[in-house]
Design an enzyme around this catalytic site. Sequence first.
Site, mmCIF file in Angstrom:
data_model
loop_
_atom_site.group_PDB
_atom_site.id
_atom_site.type_symbol
_atom_site.label_atom_id
_atom_site.label_comp_id
_atom_site.label_asym_id
_atom_site.label_seq_id
_atom_site.Cartn_x
_atom_site.Cartn_y
_atom_site.Cartn_z
ATOM 1 N N VAL A 74 0.810 -1.219 0.000
ATOM 2 C CA VAL A 74 0.000 0.000 0.000
ATOM 3 C C VAL A 74 0.846 1.273 0.000
ATOM 4 O O VAL A 74 0.303 2.375 -0.061
ATOM 5 C CB VAL A 74 -0.976 0.050 1.202
ATOM 6 C CG1 VAL A 74 -1.943 -1.105 1.147
ATOM 7 C CG2 VAL A 74 -0.227 0.103 2.528
ATOM 8 N N LYS A 75 2.178 1.149 0.064
ATOM 9 C CA LYS A 75 3.035 2.322 0.144
ATOM 10 C C LYS A 75 3.280 2.933 -1.246
ATOM 11 O O LYS A 75 2.745 2.462 -2.250
ATOM 12 C CB LYS A 75 4.363 1.956 0.826
ATOM 13 C CG LYS A 75 4.203 1.432 2.255
ATOM 14 C CD LYS A 75 3.482 2.429 3.154
ATOM 15 C CE LYS A 75 3.636 2.131 4.641
ATOM 16 N NZ LYS A 75 3.126 0.828 5.069
ATOM 17 N N ILE A 76 4.105 3.974 -1.316
ATOM 18 C CA ILE A 76 4.322 4.722 -2.560
ATOM 19 C C ILE A 76 4.864 3.818 -3.654
ATOM 20 O O ILE A 76 4.413 3.839 -4.801
ATOM 21 C CB ILE A 76 5.287 5.905 -2.329
ATOM 22 C CG1 ILE A 76 4.846 6.754 -1.138
ATOM 23 C CG2 ILE A 76 5.411 6.746 -3.596
ATOM 24 C CD1 ILE A 76 3.497 7.399 -1.279
#
EC number: 2.6.1.92
Length: 408
Positions: A188-190
């Site tokens: 879910v991170k960048i």
Amino acid sequence: MILYSTQCLDEDDIQAVERTLRSDFLTCGPRVTEFEECLCSFTDAKYAIATSNATAALHLSMMALDVGPEDEVWVSAISFVASANCARYCGATVRFIDVDPHTGNLDVHKLLAMLKDAETKHKPLPKAVVAVHLSGRPCELRFLQNLKQRYGFALVEDASHAIGATYENMMIGKTTFSDVVVFSFHPVKIITTAEGGACLTDNEELAHRIRLLHAHGITHDPLEMVAPDAFNKPGYYYEQLELGFNYRMSDIQAALGISQMGKIESFLQKRRQLARDYEDILDQNLVKLPVKDAPGFESSWHLYQIQVEHRDALYNILRKKGVGAQIHYIPIYQQPYYQKQKYHEPLEGAEYFFAHTLTIPLHPKVTRVDQTMVASIIAAALEKLNATAEPQEADSQLCEQIAHDLKD
């Protein structure tokens, strides 16, 4: 369901992983080194050590800073539990620092008050402070650096949300103000490596110790060995110098990370555009928007967090309407584990932030149509809630009825 966040993979990413699967290296090999070099190039950090996940990176940071059972580590109260757990893994006592009620970031004035109180009353000062760049918004690093120099603690930036963010026009990741910066590459991170993390630092000694500890504490370098005849040992010889861990990243993960780093600028641009679009679409009479970035400061917009009355009711209604709203985070000190450690005192800023803050979808797959639908549901739901319930008192039956009444 419109997810609050998700991985963004394309055919280039899949082919990068496939090429590695067909190569001679699957575990810790040349792709890991290349990924670490990508991180250094992007952030201007001198050293990067890729890890199996960000929790491992936080733990390694504590170990490299020699945090132990006699020490205290002070941590932002609003974060994922790993920000505090890393200190407990080393046996340290954790104390929680209150946060700004509107950003969720560590309140530097509350930290200063805690430090002054400890100094005046001859209580323990922190061995380390873990400052969390919540949602991708950088903390007040210059103020923290001043406190670090005055009180002698180490500063760890938990930048799990913040790759690509800037502070005073400097990229988060270079330890201009701190000792170690930690990134996360969870889906879910960048960017993602499926699971993964990294420690970044400009301190050669810390980098060397983290690298040693992340691979069992083992060295193959004769210059580091204890044996007096180390240079005459056979090629297979190695020595374990410390009790380390297997916290290494694999080449498969790194291959995905390298491919994702090639797209990070486009990911960041998309997130920032979506944040600007929410400013136009959301009804600011009903919703408090995130605090705007000052010039030279830019969030990575890992999360888009609004503040509202009837937070739990709105969360339930959005979920019923297929919008993946989420809460980031329950104050760590509320968790049963930390309550058993006698962390009972509620913190005013953290309590307010938790009670009023809601994460709504923002990631490169979100469209303007998605945003318009999300904003429409929020506005209609809040109007009904404001007319029929006191804040925090809307029951499940009312939420069900409001969700049913809203048009799809």
